[in-house]
Design a protein around this motif. Structure first.
Motif, PDB file in Angstrom:
ATOM      1  N   ALA A  21       0.835  -1.213   0.000  1.00  0.00           N
ATOM      2  CA  ALA A  21       0.000   0.000   0.000  1.00  0.00           C
ATOM      3  C   ALA A  21       0.867   1.260   0.000  1.00  0.00           C
ATOM      4  N   VAL A  22       1.980   1.210   0.729  1.00  0.00           N
ATOM      5  CA  VAL A  22       2.912   2.353   0.723  1.00  0.00           C
ATOM      6  C   VAL A  22       3.446   2.558  -0.695  1.00  0.00           C
ATOM      7  N   ALA A  23       3.792   1.460  -1.355  1.00  0.00           N
ATOM      8  CA  ALA A  23       4.307   1.566  -2.731  1.00  0.00           C
ATOM      9  C   ALA A  23       3.283   2.264  -3.624  1.00  0.00           C
ATOM     10  N   ASP A  24       2.019   1.865  -3.502  1.00  0.00           N
ATOM     11  CA  ASP A  24       0.974   2.490  -4.327  1.00  0.00           C
ATOM     12  C   ASP A  24       0.849   3.985  -4.030  1.00  0.00           C
ATOM     13  N   LYS A  25       0.919   4.298  -2.751  1.00  0.00           N
ATOM     14  CA  LYS A  25       0.784   5.703  -2.362  1.00  0.00           C
ATOM     15  C   LYS A  25       1.919   6.538  -2.950  1.00  0.00           C
ATOM     16  N   THR A  77      12.857  -3.686   5.531  1.00  0.00           N
ATOM     17  CA  THR A  77      11.757  -2.917   4.912  1.00  0.00           C
ATOM     18  C   THR A  77      12.203  -2.167   3.662  1.00  0.00           C
ATOM     19  N   ILE A  78      13.460  -1.683   3.632  1.00  0.00           N
ATOM     20  CA  ILE A  78      13.872  -0.968   2.398  1.00  0.00           C
ATOM     21  C   ILE A  78      13.880  -1.930   1.212  1.00  0.00           C
ATOM     22  N   ALA A  79      14.342  -3.150   1.454  1.00  0.00           N
ATOM     23  CA  ALA A  79      14.419  -4.116   0.350  1.00  0.00           C
ATOM     24  C   ALA A  79      13.014  -4.488  -0.128  1.00  0.00           C
ATOM     25  N   LEU A  80      12.123  -4.761   0.828  1.00  0.00           N
ATOM     26  CA  LEU A  80      10.757  -5.164   0.440  1.00  0.00           C
ATOM     27  C   LEU A  80      10.045  -4.042  -0.314  1.00  0.00           C
ATOM     28  N   LEU A  81      10.234  -2.820   0.150  1.00  0.00           N
ATOM     29  CA  LEU A  81       9.552  -1.707  -0.522  1.00  0.00           C
ATOM     30  C   LEU A  81      10.120  -1.495  -1.930  1.00  0.00           C
ATOM     31  N   ALA A  82      11.446  -1.578  -2.051  1.00  0.00           N
ATOM     32  CA  ALA A  82      12.049  -1.413  -3.380  1.00  0.00           C
ATOM     33  C   ALA A  82      11.535  -2.496  -4.333  1.00  0.00           C
ATOM     34  N   TYR A  90       8.444   0.224 -11.810  1.00  0.00           N
ATOM     35  CA  TYR A  90       9.230   1.434 -11.545  1.00  0.00           C
ATOM     36  C   TYR A  90      10.642   1.023 -11.169  1.00  0.00           C
ATOM     37  N   THR A  91      11.633   1.849 -11.476  1.00  0.00           N
ATOM     38  CA  THR A  91      12.967   1.512 -11.015  1.00  0.00           C
ATOM     39  C   THR A  91      13.187   2.162  -9.653  1.00  0.00           C
ATOM     40  N   ALA A  92      13.780   1.387  -8.778  1.00  0.00           N
ATOM     41  CA  ALA A  92      13.985   1.856  -7.410  1.00  0.00           C
ATOM     42  C   ALA A  92      15.341   1.365  -6.923  1.00  0.00           C
ATOM     43  N   ARG A  93      15.912   2.081  -5.959  1.00  0.00           N
ATOM     44  CA  ARG A  93      17.158   1.665  -5.318  1.00  0.00           C
ATOM     45  C   ARG A  93      17.005   1.816  -3.816  1.00  0.00           C
ATOM     46  N   GLY A 128      15.493   9.039 -12.747  1.00  0.00           N
ATOM     47  CA  GLY A 128      14.080   8.707 -12.620  1.00  0.00           C
ATOM     48  C   GLY A 128      13.783   7.591 -11.632  1.00  0.00           C
ATOM     49  N   ARG A 129      14.775   7.230 -10.814  1.00  0.00           N
ATOM     50  CA  ARG A 129      14.544   6.151  -9.846  1.00  0.00           C
ATOM     51  C   ARG A 129      13.858   6.663  -8.588  1.00  0.00           C
ATOM     52  N   ILE A 130      13.106   5.781  -7.959  1.00  0.00           N
ATOM     53  CA  ILE A 130      12.588   6.063  -6.621  1.00  0.00           C
ATOM     54  C   ILE A 130      13.654   5.587  -5.637  1.00  0.00           C
TER      55      ILE A 130
END
Ligand code: ASP
Ligand code: MG
Length: 409
Positions: A21-25, A77-82, A90-93, A128-130
């Motif tokens: 849900a955080v990712a969607d937000k 949590t950082i890994a799961l959210l990424a 989306y690209t994320a780090r 453009g990464r999150i």
């Protein structure tokens, strides 16, 4: 387009569903064109679980190895959210504090941030990464892992926002903003749209725990606009800022909020001689015992004798009383009295700077309810009274009503 730093606390990332849900937000903001940096805490209960594990090995566990242990919560949590961002295309780090890098002093378990090298994050944003950063942690000059004290992810969020010159630091939590007082005591309490840093610090130090105090101080120092809002409901939350805008200032209520603290205890020593050094002889041993003193009151002396009253945290009451009894013997004082059934109620507002008569209005409201005031203390934007604990609810509600806090200013 803005650069936003958003921080999500433990309950907001407490389960896999909530992380999704955080990712969607966050993606909602990203799609609106904003550059996004997200700071997360460990899943709720995780840091406590890790502390408990450590205590099984060593009840005194602290220092370097405790920090190595506790920081693992946020790494999860950082890994799961990424991953959740990547799954959505989306690209994320994700980065730990040390990877960013967030450099702190070497005070393990309560380190302070010294500097942030945000080159990697800025580069990611350009691509453009999150960016997802672990809250609550850093490394010292020797690359030892450190933590910032419990609740420290708020500070990570604010510090990153300051370093990146973000447009806003948004703290998502389980309440939808800062309230005029605790809604559990006064159901008519109202969410504030705006509050100043000064007021927020007074409210927080008086026990309204929405944000870590250190994070608010940090935001004030670096002029980072800070917003508290709910992870679970839509809404604008409360903006904490340097000062009210001109339009807002006009309509600004005299009082912004009512804070209270149930953890108070009062001690009095009667009949000590009114000579230089007496305050020091009474409070010296208290501070040597590492007991923090809050309010202090000394009477005008009659016949060369005076009385001295002060308050401490309720947990320190027994120790403070024992110390005071020893002092009383030494100073040949008449008597020592203690009362640990008291509370402190405070009205807070920058509006009182420019308006006289607020204190007397407060005392009038309390007297109308038959509430006896035991002590009074004032500062520039705050008036506090100590009253019997049985009057807490009544006092808070009467003041909330009397200063018209239910109606939006
Ligand atoms: N996980 C850490 C704690 O529980 C840091 C935080 O949540 O801000 O204290
Ligand atoms: Mg937390």
């Amino acid at each position: 387009m803005a650069l936003l730093v958003q921080k999500f606390g433990g309950t907001s990332v407490g389960t896999v569903e909530r992380i999704e849900a955080v990712a969607d937000k966050v993606i909602g903001y990203k799609d609106a064109g904003h550059d996004m940096v997200v700071v997360v805490s460990a899943m709720s209960g995780e840091t406590n679980r890790l502390v408990a594990l450590a205590k099984q090995i060593d009840p005194q566990a602290r220092g370097r190895e405790l920090d190595v242990l506790l920081t693992t919560g946020e790494q999860v949590t950082i890994a799961l959210l990424a991953m959740a961002f990547e799954k959505r295309g989306y690209t994320a780090r994700s980065y730990t504090g040390g990877q960013v890098k967030i450099t702190t002093d070497s005070a393990h378990n309560k380190a302070r941030i010294k500097s942030i090298d945000h080159a990697k994050i800025s580069d990611d944003l350009r691509q453009g990464r999150i960016v997802v950063v672990a809250g609550f942690q850093g490394v010292d000059e020797q690359d030892n892992i450190t933590t910032l004290g419990r609740g420290g992810s708020d500070t990570t969020g604010v510090a990153l926002a300051a370093a990146l010159k973000a447009d806003e630091c948004q703290i998502f939590t389980d309440v939808d903003g800062v309230y005029t007082t605790d809604p559990r005591v006064e159901p008519q309490a109202r969410r504030l749209d705006v509050i100043t840093f000064e007021e927020m610090l007074e409210m927080a130090s008086l026990g309204s725990k929405v944000l870590q105090i250190r994070a608010v101080e940090f935001a004030q120092k670096y002029k980072v606009p800070l917003r508290v809002l709910s992870s679970f409901e839509e809404g604008e939350g409360t903006l904490i800022t340097t000062e009210y805008g001109a339009d807002k200032a006009m309509e600004q209520a005299l009082i912004s909020g009512i804070a209270f603290n149930r953890d108070e205890a009062q001690l009095t020593i009667n009949g000590v001689s009114d000579t230089p050094g007496v305050a020091y002889q009474i409070l010296g041993p208290i501070s040597d015992a590492n007991i923090e003193v809050d309010m202090i009151l000394q009477n005008v002396s009659a016949d060369g004798n005076t009385d001295f009253t002060f308050t401490v945290h309720r947990n320190d009451f027994d120790m403070a009383l024992a110390s005071l009894q020893q002092t009383a013997e030494r100073l040949k004082a008449r008597e020592v009295r203690g009362n640990n059934k008291i509370v402190k109620i405070s009205i807070v507002g920058v509006g009182m700077r420019s308006h006289a008569g607020i204190a007397s209005r407060m005392f009038e409201i309390l007297s109308n309810e038959g509430i006896n005031i035991l002590m009074i203390a004032t500062s520039e934007i705050k008036i506090s009274v100590v009253v019997d604990e049985k009057y807490l609810e009544l006092g808070v509600r009467a003041l909330h009503d009397g200063f018209d806090l239910k109606t939006a200013s």
